[in-house]
Design a protein around this motif. Structure first.
Motif, short mmCIF file in Angstrom:
data_model
loop_
_atom_site.label_atom_id
_atom_site.label_comp_id
_atom_site.label_asym_id
_atom_site.label_seq_id
_atom_site.Cartn_x
_atom_site.Cartn_y
_atom_site.Cartn_z
N PHE A 1 0.73 -0.96 -0.08
CA PHE A 1 -0.03 -0.07 0.13
C PHE A 1 1.03 1.25 -0.01
O PHE A 1 0.18 2.12 -0.08
CB PHE A 1 -1.04 0.06 1.12
CG PHE A 1 -2.05 -1.02 0.97
CD1 PHE A 1 -3.25 -0.68 0.34
CD2 PHE A 1 -2.12 -2.19 1.58
CE1 PHE A 1 -4.31 -1.50 0.16
CE2 PHE A 1 -3.06 -3.11 1.41
CZ PHE A 1 -4.22 -2.74 0.73
N LYS B 1 -7.29 -2.41 -2.18
CA LYS B 1 -6.77 -1.37 -2.76
C LYS B 1 -7.75 -0.89 -3.85
O LYS B 1 -7.82 0.47 -4.06
CB LYS B 1 -5.43 -1.61 -3.61
CG LYS B 1 -4.72 -0.21 -3.91
CD LYS B 1 -3.09 -0.66 -4.41
CE LYS B 1 -2.45 0.41 -4.69
NZ LYS B 1 -1.15 0.30 -5.10
N ARG C 1 -3.00 3.91 5.11
CA ARG C 1 -3.90 2.95 4.34
C ARG C 1 -3.52 1.33 4.56
O ARG C 1 -4.37 0.50 4.76
CB ARG C 1 -3.75 3.22 2.99
CG ARG C 1 -4.43 4.51 2.54
CD ARG C 1 -4.48 4.67 1.01
NE ARG C 1 -5.68 5.61 0.57
CZ ARG C 1 -6.09 5.60 -0.62
NH1 ARG C 1 -5.52 4.81 -1.48
NH2 ARG C 1 -6.88 6.59 -1.03
N CYS D 1 -4.78 -7.94 -0.86
CA CYS D 1 -4.56 -6.51 -0.82
C CYS D 1 -4.84 -5.81 -2.10
O CYS D 1 -5.41 -4.72 -2.16
CB CYS D 1 -2.88 -6.51 -0.86
SG CYS D 1 -2.22 -6.77 0.69
#
Length: 994
Positions: A315, A352, A320, A348
């Motif tokens: 990230f 995102k 975040r 992930c």
């Protein structure tokens, strides 16, 4: 180069080549040579007591490396060990160094080459010291000598098996591992090799060499110092099924690569070499059967620290990253899948994508299905667009059709014909490759795989929300109900991990909204009805029992996140059996069981969740809440009558919670079984349950260590006037002869206990106490099990007296005790008496011979009460059976069940047995399994079975032990006689119904 090279591989390997006397002489030569060369002396006391490894270290420590090797070489020459001198001289050429440099360059490039997860950007390629130590231990000899080892690395796709092997190759090329073990380490990937033309093993090795002229003779001159690393074994065509005659032992002979690898693995070729094999979670049967495996290692993937590092690197923005990580950490299911690097990347990526759209991550983290649906739908929605294009919808539908076909046909690699059949046109392929949902596989241009099998499972589940199985172009694709039943079976397809969960997860309201937004329609209601009907059918059949995994059902229900449906669904089940092995299982089981009110039988185990509590550790509050929900089913399910807890470790607090629920007035258990359960020394609390549960009739402990105080406390509770326990099992509970005193008091005082099983305890001298108690006219015991209690023939005197004086005991099990013919003779003195009331006697594996059968025969004639005799696993032979048959044909014999399995019988006794079958009106079951009968003997038995007076209903024989002709004869006899069963299932023959 030489000095550096030799220090890398160490002296120890060469010293280990010396026999004990040679090693002693080596030390003496060392002392003389260092004096002669006027070198600094190593203290003789250290040299004299040094092991081979210690002496190698002393040499390197006291002398420069080159000098240490020169001394060693000169000593080998003096000892006339020309073979070792030649090996040293060959290694001076530096071939290993040349190959190591090439391997390091090759695998460093592979490590840093672009991958989906780009893991190389976040983690070092070097092997950590603890990893080095572990890899070294894998090939440390566990026995004396230098036996080659075969190590299997086993784990799911994406866990990091290939990554581990690449790091291993790089670590070996840097001399960080296997320094004293392997001169050469060769990596073969079955996925790449299977397409090669026939070649020799020398050719395969040459493919890995930096130039075409590989020094094969030098490489294989010390085969015990070779390691072959074989990746993706499951890709090997045909496994290891070739007959031995097809294998190859010649390094230079050109054969199909499949045959070469099979010859290597089955040690036809280079049998001294070591092997490291990577396979998927289910180790193929042919690998287990054909290869002697030294050890199985399971990589753990990302630990918690690795996962946090990955999130932060992925990230980039720390805020975040922590937001996403903390949300995932709250879900046991999501945090668990992050252990697999590729799945961690998928998670992930999904989060995102949702972040960039400004969506609530908590909704995405609600379930595993939500993560995958967000990931897949976002891949097929162009950035900035409000929804998918018709072309994207078509591409995803076609991909779902392909995935469903693959799941039902166990296919995970697809050719272009497979894609076209399911609607993927040529123009779609570059687009799908661009999304990374589909990848090119191996070196072939026209071979494709899904990014991960979980993505294939998700797309396969999604297919059922879009189309009926009747619309699929492949006939192997079945309906939803067949999918669900197959998913719930314990022996379900090995690759079906999340398929059922994804199917039911897509029925969630939020997921249905996603489906509507993407496709404009979905079949959710129809599938929900089919799911309900499937569970109803299982409940009506009395399932789930042994065939169905309740945890698989629970996971599917948990994924739906629909409390109303879950409550309705779980109450269709009457039985549940599951194994909790991690926190995710605990959470899922608790979620479903808290809604349960209709269960009749519950069986579970808990492992790796509740460790023993101490001042440094305690069970988390959330885990305790989940445990409370599981235990509460004892009080909320008003129909629950049987509970089995097995193979479990409970902490003090969790044990107290469990006992509190057992003592609750709403708990109405009738059977409680405790098998191999550790409960932190709180047994007294459990025994108190007997004061509160008047309905409890059956109580059993197995493989549970009970102290003398425990036994005393238990017997006191059993004698409580309001208690109603009739059956007690204390099998393998570490009882001693002293405990028999307390048990004797129980037998004397308790007027309800009719069944006592104390098998697998060392009772020997305590048996007289039990027998004395049973001689009391007030005892009511009917079943007494004393198998494997270390009884001797002397105990038979007390048992014999008890049988004459006791009128209640009808079933006696003395199996697996050394009674011998002498003990049997004593028993038969009582059995011969017509007033002996015994109905059933088990003497399996009691070291009885044919001589003892004469006494048994007399007992069978004189005692008309004896209906069941089990005498299997005794070497009574044909002579013994002949004696028994004379009794069985006597009109006064009333025996109905006879067990003669593994008694050393041949077809010579079948004529006598046949006469019993034609004469006896009483014999209903006869077990002859595990005896050396042939076709002639079976013919004699079948002729008797056809006799109109034959009353036999069950014949124990294993059909597969015979040739085709004999098998056909037995099958025909079963078909002719509908009342006859021929089986090798020992659970259904010579069994005493309690």
């Amino acid at each position: 180069m030489a000095a550096s090279f030799f220090s890398d591989f160490g002296l120890m390997w060469y010293l280990e080549e010396l026999k004990k006397e040679e090693f002693r002489k080596f030390k003496e030569h060392l002392k003389q040579m260092t004096l002669h060369l006027e070198l600094k002396q190593i203290p003789w006391t250290e040299v004299k007591k040094a092991s081979r490894e210690e002496l190698a270290n002393l040499l390197i420590k006291h002398y420069e490396e080159q000098q240490a090797w020169n001394i060693t070489l000169r000593i080998f020459q003096k000892m006339d060990r020309k073979d070792l001198c030649m090996k040293v001289m060959r290694e001076r050429t530096g071939y290993t160094k040349t190959y190591q440099a090439h391997a390091k360059q090759k695998f460093s490039h592979l490590w840093s080459s672009k991958s989906v997860t780009e893991i190389h950007l976040y983690f070092e390629e070097e092997v950590k010291q603890e990893e080095c130590d572990h890899l070294d231990r894998l090939f440390a000899p566990k026995e004396t000598g230098k036996q080659p080892r075969t190590v299997v690395i086993q784990g799911p796709q994406g866990i990091g098996k290939t990554t581990l092997l690449m790091k291993l190759m790089m670590a070996w090329s840097d001399n960080k591992i296997f320094r004293d073990k392997f001169l050469y380490t060769f990596y073969f990937c079955c996925r790449e090799l299977r397409e090669l033309a026939p070649m020799s093993l020398a050719d395969l090795i040459s493919r890995e060499w930096p130039d075409p002229a590989a020094p094969i003779t030098e490489i294989v001159s010390q085969p015990e110092r070779l390691l072959f690393v074989i990746d993706s074994f499951e890709e090997l065509k045909g496994g290891l099924n070739e007959p031995d005659s097809d294998l190859c032992g010649d390094l230079m002979e050109k054969r199909p690569v499949q045959v070469l690898l099979s010859s290597l693995l089955r040690r036809k070729m280079l049998p001294e070499a070591s092997l490291l094999i990577a396979v998927k979670p289910v180790c193929p049967k042919e690998l287990r059967d054909q290869v002697t495996i030294s050890e199985i290692y399971q990589p753990r993937g990302f630990n918690e620290s690795d996962r946090l590092v990955y999130f932060c690197c992925f990230f980039k923005d720390p805020k975040r990253a922590m937001e996403a990580f903390n949300l995932v950490r709250e879900s046991e299911q999501l945090f668990s899948i992050c252990q697999i690097p590729l799945l961690c990347w998928i998670l992930c990526t999904s989060l995102k994508q949702e972040m960039q759209k400004g969506k609530d991550l908590a909704l995405t983290c609600q379930s595993t299905t939500s993560v995958y649906s967000s990931f897949v739908f976002n891949l097929f929605t162009h950035e900035g667009a409000e929804g998918p294009t018709p072309q994207s919808q078509h591409q995803l539908k076609a991909l779902c059709s392909l995935a469903a076909e693959g799941m039902w046909t166990d296919t995970f690699e697809f050719c272009e014909d497979d894609l076209r059949r399911n609607g993927v046109i040529d123009a779609d392929i570059p687009v799908l490759l661009g999304t990374k949902i589909l990848l090119k596989y191996g070196e072939r241009e026209s071979s494709y795989v899904f990014l991960h099998v979980c993505i294939q499972e998700f797309c396969a589940a999604l297919f059922y929300l879009l189309k009926s199985h009747l619309d699929h172009p492949h006939p192997a694709v079945r309906c939803v109900q067949e999918l669900l039943v197959a998913n719930f079976e314990k022996a379900r397809r090995a690759h079906w991990i999340f398929l059922g969960c994804f199917l039911t997860g897509l029925l969630n309201k939020k997921e249905q909204e996603k489906l509507d937004a993407f496709f404009g329609f979905q079949l959710s209601q129809e599938i929900k009805q089919q799911f309900h009907q499937c569970l109803k059918s299982l409940g009506e059949r009395g399932q789930p029992q042994g065939q169905v995994d309740s945890l698989a059902i629970f996971y599917c229900l948990f994924e739906m996140q629909d409390p109303a449906f879950v409550k309705q669904a779980v109450n269709l089940l009457q039985e549940a059996k599951f194994h909790i092995i991690d926190n995710a299982d605990l959470v899922v089981s608790a979620y479903c069981l808290k809604y349960c009110s209709s269960l009749r039988k519950l069986c579970f185990s808990v492992q790796n969740v509740f460790e023993k509590e101490d001042e440094h550790s305690s069970t988390s509050d959330y885990s305790l809440i989940c445990w409370h929900h599981i235990c509460s089913v004892l009080t909320t399910s008003g129909h629950l009558r049987e509970l089995q807890v097995q193979d479990s470790t409970l902490s003090e607090s969790t044990f107290v919670t469990w006992c509190n629920q057992l003592r609750h007035p709403s708990c109405r258990l009738q059977k409680l079984g405790i098998n191999n359960v550790s409960f932190s020394g709180q047994s007294a609390l459990l025994f108190e349950v007997l004061f509160y549960q008047p309905d409890l009739k059956y109580l059993s402990f197995t493989l549970t260590k009970l102290s003398r105080d425990d036994i005393r406390c238990l017997c006191d509770a059993l004698n409580y006037p309001a208690g109603n326990v009739k059956e007690l099992g204390l099998v393998n509970c570490h009882l001693s002869p002293i405990d028999c005193e307390v048990l004797a008091g129980l037998l004397t005082n308790n007027k309800k206990l009719t069944y006592l099983n104390v098998s697998c305890n060392q009772l020997d001298t305590g048996v007289p106490l039990l027998c004395e108690a049973l001689c009391s006219p007030d005892t009511v015991l009917v079943y007494l099990m004393l198998a494997f209690c270390h009884l001797s023939e002397q105990c038979c005197e007390y048992i014999s007296e008890m049988l004459l004086r006791n009128k209640s005991v009808r079933y006696l099990d003395l199996g697996a005790n050394v009674l011998k013919d002498e003990g049997l003779k004593t028993l038969c003195e009582a059995l011969k008496r017509p007033d002996c009331c015994l109905d059933s006697l088990c003497l399996v594996k009691c070291f009885i011979t044919a001589a003892g059968c004469e006494d048994l025969a007399s007992a069978l004639i004189n005692n008309q009460n004896l209906k069941i005799l089990q005498i299997g696993c005794n070497e009574i032979g044909d002579v013994g059976v002949q004696l028994l048959c004379r009794a069985l044909t006597h009109p006064d014999c009333r025996l109905e069940i006879l067990g003669l399995e593994e008694c050393g019988l041949t077809s010579a006794c079948c004529k006598d047995l046949a006469s019993v079958l034609t004469c006896s009106k009483n014999l209903q079951q006869l077990n002859l399994t595990l005896n050396a009968l042939d076709h002639t003997g079976v013919v004699a038995l079948c002729e008797a079975l056809r006799h109109p007076e034959c009353a036999l209903q069950v014949l124990g024989l294993r059909k597969t032990d015979f040739d085709e002709e004999t098998q056909a004869l037995l099958t025909a006899e079963e078909e002719r006689n509908p009342n006859l069963t021929i089986t090798d299932d020992c659970d259904t023959i010579t069994r005493v119904e309690i």
